[in-house]
Design an enzyme around this catalytic site. Structure first.
Site, mmCIF file in Angstrom:
data_model
loop_
_atom_site.group_PDB
_atom_site.id
_atom_site.type_symbol
_atom_site.label_atom_id
_atom_site.label_comp_id
_atom_site.label_asym_id
_atom_site.label_seq_id
_atom_site.Cartn_x
_atom_site.Cartn_y
_atom_site.Cartn_z
ATOM 1 N N CYS A 235 4.831 1.280 4.033
ATOM 2 C CA CYS A 235 4.361 0.174 4.875
ATOM 3 C C CYS A 235 5.482 -0.170 5.848
ATOM 4 O O CYS A 235 6.165 0.729 6.328
ATOM 5 C CB CYS A 235 3.936 -1.024 4.020
ATOM 6 S SG CYS A 235 5.250 -1.727 3.005
ATOM 7 N N ARG A 240 4.105 -4.065 0.548
ATOM 8 C CA ARG A 240 2.680 -3.737 0.487
ATOM 9 C C ARG A 240 2.450 -2.363 -0.140
ATOM 10 O O ARG A 240 1.507 -2.164 -0.909
ATOM 11 C CB ARG A 240 2.069 -3.765 1.899
ATOM 12 C CG ARG A 240 1.742 -5.140 2.425
ATOM 13 C CD ARG A 240 1.237 -5.093 3.849
ATOM 14 N NE ARG A 240 2.301 -4.836 4.807
ATOM 15 C CZ ARG A 240 2.112 -4.659 6.120
ATOM 16 N NH1 ARG A 240 0.891 -4.684 6.621
ATOM 17 N NH2 ARG A 240 3.134 -4.461 6.920
#
Length: 302
Positions: A235, A240
């Site tokens: 990410c 994430r």
């Protein structure tokens, strides 16, 4: 000091119960249904406890405060306090849906005891039963997000997600061993710039109101890859992609790596770089999105 304490307490209560009334009260059901049909943006606003608490706290701080300092404190405490009070009430109410006499180990049906483990709304008498459940459940049906759009920490075995840096990821991609880089950032982030040759399957979408969950993330990955595929997830920094990696492992994928540092680099609380990102290291970068690598084409037909 006492007036400020009263203002803060009142605003937390106003934000918590006001937002809860909008989201949960039966009398508001017709309004919620009407808004859902008319506007996706307004529906997102009234269904998100985080957003609702902010607006209620803003109104409450304006009504209750006499100075800018009081208003600022009331807004911040009302917003965050109301949100966490809502979460506490949600957990209590969901726990009370199962009568204590009916609780038992989800695997072996042993009657409930105080030392039982509680995992994702189920009870387990021991770690052995918990791990048996993890091995035998239909993993692809496990949700990645809760009803409030918050990440559900996935119950996975320790060390089941490999953690590598961007340089190691590039070496694996160049090794001809079949590794694939999946960029889990939003579509606009991916289109701005991304690691060369990567695919875009967002774990969250970027909307006008902020980031919203992509509930089709696991299904999209399963559509294109077998559970033994060699997947590298990245990410912007690594947060994430860690959640995305846990979700895939929980769904049955066996060779998943989180690229810590991601595209833009990981930083500590003071802003210091702790792991350089793909772009900072001068690794190959592409811009735009093409058929077969962008999310709209990868998710087509779900």
């Amino acid at each position: 000091m006492e007036p400020l304490l009263y203002i803060l307490t009142a605003n937390v209560a106003f934000a918590a119960f006001g937002s809860r009334f909008i989201r949960r009260a039966p009398i508001m059901a017709s309004l919620r249904s009407s808004v859902e049909k008319r506007s996706a943006l307004l529906h997102q606003l009234i269904s998100c406890p985080h957003c609702l608490c902010f607006w209620f706290a803003l109104v409450g701080s304006a009504l209750l405060s006499h100075t800018l300092l009081q208003a600022g404190c009331a807004l911040l405490l009302g917003w965050r306090g109301g949100y966490y009070l809502n979460r506490l009430l949600d957990n209590v109410s969901s726990d009370q849906t199962i009568p204590k006499a009916q609780r038992q180990c989800h695997v072996c049906a042993q009657p409930y005891k105080r030392d039982f483990l509680e995992r994702q709304g189920r009870y387990f008498c021991s770690y052995n039963c918990w791990f048996d459940h993890l091995k035998d459940q239909r993993r692809s049906e496990r949700p990645v997000f809760d009803p409030n759009g918050m990440f559900i920490r996935q119950e996975v075995y320790p060390m089941s997600v490999q953690v590598i840096n961007p340089t190691q990821a590039k070496d694996l991609l160049d090794s001809d061993d079949g590794y694939v880089y999946i960029d889990v950032r939003s579509m606009p982030e991916y289109e701005d710039a991304h690691p060369a040759g990567s695919l875009n399957i967002p774990i969250m979408h970027k909307e006008a109101m902020g980031m919203v969950p992509n509930n089709d993330f696991v299904r999209t990955v399963e559509k294109h890859f077998a559970h033994d595929a060699k997947l590298l997830l990245g990410c912007q920094m690594g947060g994430r992609s860690q959640r995305a990696a846990e979700a895939l492992v929980a769904a049955g994928f066996t060779d998943v790596s989180n690229v810590m540092g991601g595209f833009g680099g990981a930083r500590d609380q003071s802003g210091q770089v702790v792991e350089k990102g793909w772009a900072e290291l001068g690794l190959p970068v592409e811009t735009g999105a093409g058929e077969g690598t962008d999310y709209p084409s990868l998710s087509k037909g779900l």
